[in-house]
Design a protein around this motif. Sequence first.
Motif, PDB file in Angstrom:
ATOM      1  N   LEU A  51      46.606  10.096  -9.137  1.00 23.11           N
ATOM      2  CA  LEU A  51      45.770  10.865  -8.216  1.00 23.11           C
ATOM      3  C   LEU A  51      44.304  10.472  -8.362  1.00 23.11           C
ATOM      4  N   LEU A  52      43.870  10.293  -9.593  1.00 24.59           N
ATOM      5  CA  LEU A  52      42.473   9.905  -9.855  1.00 24.59           C
ATOM      6  C   LEU A  52      42.159   8.547  -9.239  1.00 24.59           C
ATOM      7  N   LEU A  53      43.133   7.638  -9.264  1.00 27.92           N
ATOM      8  CA  LEU A  53      42.915   6.279  -8.758  1.00 27.92           C
ATOM      9  C   LEU A  53      43.221   6.138  -7.271  1.00 27.92           C
ATOM     10  N   GLY A  54      43.602   7.220  -6.635  1.00 21.86           N
ATOM     11  CA  GLY A  54      43.898   7.158  -5.211  1.00 21.86           C
ATOM     12  C   GLY A  54      45.230   6.517  -4.891  1.00 21.86           C
ATOM     13  N   LEU A  55      46.089   6.350  -5.899  1.00 18.96           N
ATOM     14  CA  LEU A  55      47.412   5.767  -5.671  1.00 18.96           C
ATOM     15  C   LEU A  55      48.366   6.795  -5.062  1.00 18.96           C
ATOM     16  N   ARG A  56      48.060   8.060  -5.258  1.00 22.96           N
ATOM     17  CA  ARG A  56      48.812   9.151  -4.634  1.00 22.96           C
ATOM     18  C   ARG A  56      47.821  10.186  -4.131  1.00 22.96           C
ATOM     19  N   ARG A  57      48.263  10.964  -3.160  1.00 21.45           N
ATOM     20  CA  ARG A  57      47.429  12.034  -2.625  1.00 21.45           C
ATOM     21  C   ARG A  57      47.989  13.389  -3.054  1.00 21.45           C
ATOM     22  N   PRO A  58      47.117  14.344  -3.352  1.00 19.70           N
ATOM     23  CA  PRO A  58      47.612  15.655  -3.781  1.00 19.70           C
ATOM     24  C   PRO A  58      48.252  16.422  -2.629  1.00 19.70           C
ATOM     25  N   ASP A  59      49.194  17.273  -2.956  1.00 17.10           N
ATOM     26  CA  ASP A  59      49.773  18.171  -1.956  1.00 17.10           C
ATOM     27  C   ASP A  59      48.800  19.288  -1.623  1.00 17.10           C
ATOM     28  N   ALA A  60      47.990  19.664  -2.600  1.00 16.93           N
ATOM     29  CA  ALA A  60      46.978  20.707  -2.398  1.00 16.93           C
ATOM     30  C   ALA A  60      45.833  20.445  -3.362  1.00 16.93           C
ATOM     31  N   GLY A  61      44.654  20.969  -3.029  1.00 13.42           N
ATOM     32  CA  GLY A  61      43.482  20.758  -3.859  1.00 13.42           C
ATOM     33  C   GLY A  61      42.789  19.436  -3.541  1.00 13.42           C
ATOM     34  N   THR A  62      41.712  19.166  -4.260  1.00  9.76           N
ATOM     35  CA  THR A  62      40.920  17.964  -3.993  1.00  9.76           C
ATOM     36  C   THR A  62      40.623  17.206  -5.288  1.00  9.76           C
ATOM     37  N   VAL A  63      40.550  15.880  -5.149  1.00  3.82           N
ATOM     38  CA  VAL A  63      40.151  15.003  -6.239  1.00  3.82           C
ATOM     39  C   VAL A  63      38.934  14.220  -5.776  1.00  3.82           C
ATOM     40  N   HIS A  64      37.856  14.276  -6.550  1.00  4.28           N
ATOM     41  CA  HIS A  64      36.652  13.528  -6.230  1.00  4.28           C
ATOM     42  C   HIS A  64      36.296  12.604  -7.389  1.00  4.28           C
ATOM     43  N   VAL A  65      35.889  11.395  -7.071  1.00  2.00           N
ATOM     44  CA  VAL A  65      35.402  10.440  -8.063  1.00  2.00           C
ATOM     45  C   VAL A  65      34.000  10.024  -7.635  1.00  2.00           C
ATOM     46  N   PHE A  66      33.017  10.358  -8.454  1.00  4.04           N
ATOM     47  CA  PHE A  66      31.607  10.124  -8.137  1.00  4.04           C
ATOM     48  C   PHE A  66      31.250  10.712  -6.777  1.00  4.04           C
ATOM     49  N   GLY A  67      31.779  11.901  -6.519  1.00  2.00           N
ATOM     50  CA  GLY A  67      31.419  12.655  -5.331  1.00  2.00           C
ATOM     51  C   GLY A  67      32.154  12.283  -4.063  1.00  2.00           C
ATOM     52  N   GLY A  68      33.022  11.283  -4.103  1.00  2.00           N
ATOM     53  CA  GLY A  68      33.734  10.865  -2.902  1.00  2.00           C
ATOM     54  C   GLY A  68      35.225  10.727  -3.146  1.00  2.00           C
ATOM     55  N   GLU A  69      35.912  10.162  -2.175  1.00  2.00           N
ATOM     56  CA  GLU A  69      37.336   9.938  -2.308  1.00  2.00           C
ATOM     57  C   GLU A  69      37.617   8.884  -3.392  1.00  2.00           C
ATOM     58  N   PRO A  70      38.714   9.057  -4.139  1.00  2.00           N
ATOM     59  CA  PRO A  70      39.028   8.080  -5.185  1.00  2.00           C
ATOM     60  C   PRO A  70      39.097   6.650  -4.673  1.00  2.00           C
TER      61      PRO A  70
END
Length: 322
Positions: A51-70
């Motif tokens: 999820l952190l690397l953007g290899l998968r997307r969450p079903d709910a909630g948000t993941v941000h890396v340096f303020g943007g999308e992974p």
Amino acid sequence: MTRTTAVGFDRVTKGYGDVRAVDGLTLALHPGETVALLGPNGAGKSTTLDLLLGLRRPDAGTVHVFGGEPREAVVAGRVGAMLQSGGLMDEVTVAELVRLGCALHPRAYPAADVLARAGLTKIADRRVDKLSGGQAQRVRFALATAGDSDLIVLDEPTTGMDVTARQAFWATMREQADQGRTVLFATHYLEEADAIADRVLVLHRGRLLADGTAAEIKARAGTRRISFDLDGGPDGSPDGSTDASPDGGRNGTVDEATLRALPHLTALDVSGRTVRIQSADADATVYALYGLGLYPRNLEVAGLGLEQAFVALTAAEEAKQP
């Protein structure tokens, strides 16, 4: 002053069928931190990294890396990753593969420097498919650090490395963190987490069970280790007998049932005449031990190591599950 966030998870959930691999996970990582991600098999570590690397997307909630999308951070070269599942190209040399990694990185380092940092210079002309497991790990590390990334993500990075290579690897990682980079690593080598990490995250069934320094995690486990020797019969096994000692004490052995009745006991291991105990109240346990008429020799009382604390925390959590 608000701390800058390198990585943020906000109530993130990810499931596979009926299995919820990540369950409402909220956490924040900051620049310059070295963070260990721990958890038993199936705790959600790999899914969290995906999820952190953007290899998968969450079903709910948000993941941000340096303020943007992974994925944006990865494409911009701000994230370097070394994954267990990462395959390596065959029929190319180490140098050719590292040069390719550098050529693809938006903020690349010179390939010669990357090879040297990973300890690969002497085997630069060797084909990748001829490498040992530890050498292949060092190539993955070289690719993860091929450029000036702000976040380095490592999944079981030292698997297959010998002791010397592991020490050199972590020395390099300390340098990366000292330069302000965030280093996140998942590992089964808990002694590495204890020695290296500024911060330890413990996952259990997709949830954040503990978050703190290694010392704080060990203190949270709430138990201490007690070890001692008891004189026994010829075979040294606990046989229920006791013998008066010259100093008036009672040397001997007791059966395990007697030891298990000691107050505040959370774990017991008897090996020959050596007894190892974990206790939630070491003072009360030792007092009761003497009350049995025993005189333990080589008595030691100490805090748990990170591995024992990790096992105690996850076992206690597992016991709560229906």
